[in-house]
Design a protein around this motif. Structure first.
Motif, PDB file in Angstrom:
ATOM      1  N   LYS A 181      74.331  20.989  29.139  1.00  0.00           N
ATOM      2  CA  LYS A 181      73.877  19.624  29.332  1.00  0.00           C
ATOM      3  C   LYS A 181      74.454  19.050  30.616  1.00  0.00           C
ATOM      4  N   ALA A 182      73.641  18.268  31.312  1.00  0.00           N
ATOM      5  CA  ALA A 182      74.115  17.575  32.506  1.00  0.00           C
ATOM      6  C   ALA A 182      74.878  16.322  32.083  1.00  0.00           C
ATOM      7  N   ALA A 183      75.980  16.053  32.738  1.00  0.00           N
ATOM      8  CA  ALA A 183      76.786  14.882  32.401  1.00  0.00           C
ATOM      9  C   ALA A 183      76.334  13.679  33.220  1.00  0.00           C
ATOM     10  N   SER A 184      76.639  12.514  32.728  1.00  0.00           N
ATOM     11  CA  SER A 184      76.340  11.287  33.466  1.00  0.00           C
ATOM     12  C   SER A 184      77.391  10.251  33.110  1.00  0.00           C
ATOM     13  N   GLY A 185      77.505   9.245  33.948  1.00  0.00           N
ATOM     14  CA  GLY A 185      78.463   8.180  33.669  1.00  0.00           C
ATOM     15  C   GLY A 185      79.888   8.606  33.960  1.00  0.00           C
ATOM     16  N   SER A 186      80.835   8.021  33.229  1.00  0.00           N
ATOM     17  CA  SER A 186      82.253   8.257  33.478  1.00  0.00           C
ATOM     18  C   SER A 186      82.806   9.312  32.526  1.00  0.00           C
ATOM     19  N   VAL A 187      83.895   9.937  32.941  1.00  0.00           N
ATOM     20  CA  VAL A 187      84.587  10.931  32.128  1.00  0.00           C
ATOM     21  C   VAL A 187      85.758  10.253  31.441  1.00  0.00           C
ATOM     22  N   ASP A 188      85.887  10.450  30.147  1.00  0.00           N
ATOM     23  CA  ASP A 188      86.892   9.705  29.385  1.00  0.00           C
ATOM     24  C   ASP A 188      88.163  10.494  29.115  1.00  0.00           C
ATOM     25  N   THR A 189      88.412  11.553  29.872  1.00  0.00           N
ATOM     26  CA  THR A 189      89.639  12.319  29.693  1.00  0.00           C
ATOM     27  C   THR A 189      90.015  12.987  31.006  1.00  0.00           C
ATOM     28  N   ALA A 190      91.215  13.536  31.048  1.00  0.00           N
ATOM     29  CA  ALA A 190      91.700  14.299  32.200  1.00  0.00           C
ATOM     30  C   ALA A 190      92.821  15.194  31.706  1.00  0.00           C
ATOM     31  N   PRO A 191      93.110  16.291  32.402  1.00  0.00           N
ATOM     32  CA  PRO A 191      94.224  17.147  31.989  1.00  0.00           C
ATOM     33  C   PRO A 191      95.537  16.364  31.981  1.00  0.00           C
ATOM     34  N   MET A 192      96.436  16.769  31.111  1.00  0.00           N
ATOM     35  CA  MET A 192      97.729  16.096  31.031  1.00  0.00           C
ATOM     36  C   MET A 192      98.514  16.319  32.319  1.00  0.00           C
ATOM     37  N   GLN A 193      99.189  15.278  32.784  1.00  0.00           N
ATOM     38  CA  GLN A 193      99.955  15.354  34.018  1.00  0.00           C
ATOM     39  C   GLN A 193     101.442  15.185  33.731  1.00  0.00           C
ATOM     40  N   PHE A 194     102.257  15.827  34.578  1.00  0.00           N
ATOM     41  CA  PHE A 194     103.700  15.817  34.374  1.00  0.00           C
ATOM     42  C   PHE A 194     104.412  15.372  35.654  1.00  0.00           C
ATOM     43  N   PHE A 245      83.754  19.573  25.605  1.00  0.00           N
ATOM     44  CA  PHE A 245      83.775  20.704  26.526  1.00  0.00           C
ATOM     45  C   PHE A 245      82.510  21.551  26.421  1.00  0.00           C
ATOM     46  N   GLY A 246      82.101  21.862  25.207  1.00  0.00           N
ATOM     47  CA  GLY A 246      80.940  22.726  25.024  1.00  0.00           C
ATOM     48  C   GLY A 246      79.691  22.157  25.659  1.00  0.00           C
ATOM     49  N   ASP A 247      79.369  20.936  25.326  1.00  0.00           N
ATOM     50  CA  ASP A 247      78.135  20.325  25.822  1.00  0.00           C
ATOM     51  C   ASP A 247      78.078  20.313  27.346  1.00  0.00           C
ATOM     52  N   TYR A 248      79.205  20.011  27.984  1.00  0.00           N
ATOM     53  CA  TYR A 248      79.191  19.727  29.419  1.00  0.00           C
ATOM     54  C   TYR A 248      79.966  20.744  30.262  1.00  0.00           C
ATOM     55  N   GLN A 249      80.175  21.946  29.745  1.00  0.00           N
ATOM     56  CA  GLN A 249      81.009  22.888  30.491  1.00  0.00           C
ATOM     57  C   GLN A 249      80.351  23.367  31.779  1.00  0.00           C
ATOM     58  N   MET A 430      72.133  20.132  37.185  1.00  0.00           N
ATOM     59  CA  MET A 430      73.443  20.114  36.537  1.00  0.00           C
ATOM     60  C   MET A 430      74.437  19.157  37.180  1.00  0.00           C
ATOM     61  N   SER A 431      74.036  18.425  38.232  1.00  0.00           N
ATOM     62  CA  SER A 431      74.987  17.556  38.918  1.00  0.00           C
ATOM     63  C   SER A 431      74.296  16.307  39.449  1.00  0.00           C
ATOM     64  N   ASP A 432      75.107  15.426  40.027  1.00  0.00           N
ATOM     65  CA  ASP A 432      74.559  14.262  40.727  1.00  0.00           C
ATOM     66  C   ASP A 432      74.800  14.367  42.231  1.00  0.00           C
ATOM     67  N   HIS A 433      75.154  15.562  42.718  1.00  0.00           N
ATOM     68  CA  HIS A 433      75.460  15.739  44.138  1.00  0.00           C
ATOM     69  C   HIS A 433      74.239  15.523  45.032  1.00  0.00           C
ATOM     70  N   CYS A 434      73.081  15.998  44.586  1.00  0.00           N
ATOM     71  CA  CYS A 434      71.903  16.015  45.463  1.00  0.00           C
ATOM     72  C   CYS A 434      71.450  14.614  45.868  1.00  0.00           C
ATOM     73  N   LYS A 435      71.752  13.628  45.040  1.00  0.00           N
ATOM     74  CA  LYS A 435      71.339  12.256  45.346  1.00  0.00           C
ATOM     75  C   LYS A 435      72.032  11.724  46.595  1.00  0.00           C
ATOM     76  N   LEU A 436      73.197  12.280  46.894  1.00  0.00           N
ATOM     77  CA  LEU A 436      73.987  11.794  48.029  1.00  0.00           C
ATOM     78  C   LEU A 436      74.015  12.786  49.185  1.00  0.00           C
ATOM     79  N   CYS A 437      73.181  13.797  49.115  1.00  0.00           N
ATOM     80  CA  CYS A 437      73.214  14.875  50.102  1.00  0.00           C
ATOM     81  C   CYS A 437      72.328  14.560  51.311  1.00  0.00           C
ATOM     82  N   ALA A 438      72.730  15.072  52.466  1.00  0.00           N
ATOM     83  CA  ALA A 438      71.927  14.908  53.688  1.00  0.00           C
ATOM     84  C   ALA A 438      70.655  15.736  53.635  1.00  0.00           C
ATOM     85  N   TYR A 439      70.648  16.759  52.813  1.00  0.00           N
ATOM     86  CA  TYR A 439      69.470  17.613  52.667  1.00  0.00           C
ATOM     87  C   TYR A 439      68.601  17.137  51.501  1.00  0.00           C
ATOM     88  N   ASP A 440      67.348  17.524  51.530  1.00  0.00           N
ATOM     89  CA  ASP A 440      66.380  17.132  50.499  1.00  0.00           C
ATOM     90  C   ASP A 440      66.167  18.302  49.546  1.00  0.00           C
TER      91      ASP A 440
END
Length: 509
Positions: A181-194, A245-249, A430-440
């Motif tokens: 599945k393609a993700a959208s919006g914000s991510v509600d987690t991050a790896p633990m930091q030390f 993780f499964g849905d959006y890996q 699978m991403s939102d990169h293309c919307k901001l890309c210089a290429y079409d």
């Protein structure tokens, strides 16, 4: 009483590693060393060097607290010989030792160094893996194709993970179709930091002074550097990341380097986490109803399936495996892989986060940086050396099959049944990169601003037609190409050639 040396390498930081298990705490001496041979054989990411050195120093203290005698050499020690073998020779003289117990390294390079070291070195197979060399060899013997899926099923049966007797939980071995599945919006987690402690800060200062020219950002440094921290990171992922993780890996999002991925592979690969404890934690979360079955199965498959499989391939195929290049690709790796400017948004994002974190998830490695290198005909050994250098979890046993085999098809199909190539459409899906890309990404007729993946995709198929036209999984691609009008095909190939020429000349791509 005879004293033996026990070699513990920087990716063997486990109390159950084979060398320690075979040793005598009362009489033997553990040897650990930070040496130039290991920091310099590849241009390692500064975070990788810092992670390993800090974890080594903490593990040495743990061994000492447990009653072991440890001879530890820091990188800036004036007596440092610069090599693992040199340090063994030096310590053998110090302790009047005549034999070395070593857990087999994960790279042929080091195996050879120990084999030719002028000491008696007994290399013991690394028991931290589920499948032994012999077991993998027996599985591979007589098979026409060494496909991971069938090996994975054997690993499920052997471990009992997510099994109901002889039947896979839920009635399916693989839930991969639910994990795209393609993700959208914000991510509600991050790896633990030390927060770095005194040991880590000292290492960071050393790495900053010695390796400031290496590609990669050293600070901020938030990685786990001991077993306790790594286990906290595992618990954090199981609770916060694994449910999605499964849905959006396979998903990619702008400026989101981690999404719901575990970011635990480096800890597993250097010994801070045991692969079975990681898998059992995921299985327990599924059994308790905290995560869906596709998430637990997909995560476990990456460890007891893919990780074990590529290690088996690496040792089964032998030391020349990283040199393979069946497609005879010869172009040099473009500067954009080392942070040079590029107009390709997806590649730029993947390289930038690699620079900052020493990390990119499997789709970014396979379908962005790897896909582009394969389509562009980059020398696979240069691609291999890049991946080995820039990722904190990269050791040759795991990196080279993923790069040479899976990503670049340089092994001729031992790992992959077809090349993992795609046009820009996959990345757009699978991403939102293309919307901001210089290429079409929608331009597919060879236009000047057409996504390079679109034109290079057909260029790759055409130049390798003889090899792949009869591949059952690629027939539809060639039929689509052959139905195109000749003038359209000419425009696509001309644009691809122009792009490649510009890349070879060092132009902005």
């Amino acid at each position: 009483m005879v004293t033996r040396l026990v070699l513990v390498l920087g990716d063997q930081l486990s109390m159950t590693v084979a060398g320690l298990k075979a040793a005598d705490k009362d009489t033997d001496v553990v040897v650990m060393a930070e040496v130039a041979d290991e920091t310099d054989y590849a241009q390692h990411h500064p975070k990788k060097i810092a992670l390993i050195f800090a974890a080594m120093r903490k593990f040495a203290r743990k061994l000492q607290d447990d009653g072991w005698t440890v001879a530890y050499t820091e990188l800036d020690d004036s007596n440092n010989t610069g090599s693992i073998c040199g340090e063994l020779i030096r310590r053998a003289e110090d302790f009047d030792a005549s034999e070395v117990l070593a857990t087999e390294p994960g790279e042929w390079r080091l195996i050879s160094a120990l084999t030719h070291c002028p000491l008696k070195v007994r290399q013991l197979e690394d028991g931290r893996f589920i499948a032994s060399h012999r077991q993998f060899g027996e599985w591979a013997e007589g098979r026409k194709a060494l496909r991971m899926e069938y090996f994975y099923r054997d690993m499920r049966r052997q471990t009992g993970l997510m099994m109901e007797g002889e039947t896979p939980a839920g009635g399916q071995w693989n839930y991969d179709h639910d994990n795209r599945k393609a993700a959208s919006g914000s991510v509600d987690t991050a790896p633990m930091q030390f927060t770095p402690d005194d040991v880590v800060e000292e290492v960071l200062d050393l790495v900053e002074a010695r390796f400031s020219k290496n590609f990669g950002t050293l600070r901020p440094f938030t990685l786990a550097t001991d077993q306790g921290q790594a286990r906290r990171a595992l618990t954090h992922f199981i609770k916060h990341g694994l449910p999605k993780f499964g849905d959006y890996q396979d998903a990619m999002l702008e400026n989101e380097p981690f999404l719901w991925h575990a970011h635990l592979s480096a800890y597993i690969n250097i010994g801070l986490l045991d692969p079975m404890e990681v898998c059992q934690a995921a299985e327990d979360a599924w059994k308790n109803g905290d995560v869906p079955i596709n998430a637990a199965e997909g995560f476990i498959r990456q460890i007891i399936g893919w990780r074990e499989y590529v290690r088996g391939i690496y040792f089964h195929e032998g030391p020349e495996y990283p040199e393979r290049n069946v497609l005879k690709h010869k172009r040099d790796l473009p500067w954009l892989y080392w942070g040079g400017e590029t107009k390709m948004r997806c590649v730029g994002q993947a390289v930038a986060q690699t620079r900052d974190h020493g990390y990119a998830h499997h789709i970014q490695r396979l379908m962005v940086t790897g896909n582009f290198a394969l389509l562009a005909g980059i020398d696979p050994h240069q691609v291999h050396e890049w991946y080995l250098s820039v990722y904190i979890d990269a050791f040759e046993w795991v990196e080279s099959p993923n790069t040479v085999g899976m990503s670049q098809f340089a092994d001729g199909g031992i790992i992959a049944s077809k090349p993992y190539v795609s046009s820009g459409n996959y990345i757009d899906k699978m991403s939102d990169h293309c919307k901001l890309c210089a290429y079409d990404v929608k331009a597919k007729d060879g236009e000047e601003d057409a996504c390079p993946f679109n034109v290079l995709y057909w260029h790759f198929l055409e130049r390798h037609r003889e090899r792949f036209t009869d591949n059952a999984r690629m027939g539809n691609m060639y039929r689509t190409w052959d139905r195109m009008a000749e003038d359209k095909k000419d425009r696509i190939l001309t644009r691809a050639e122009s792009f490649l020429k510009n890349m070879e000349d060092g132009g902005l791509i």
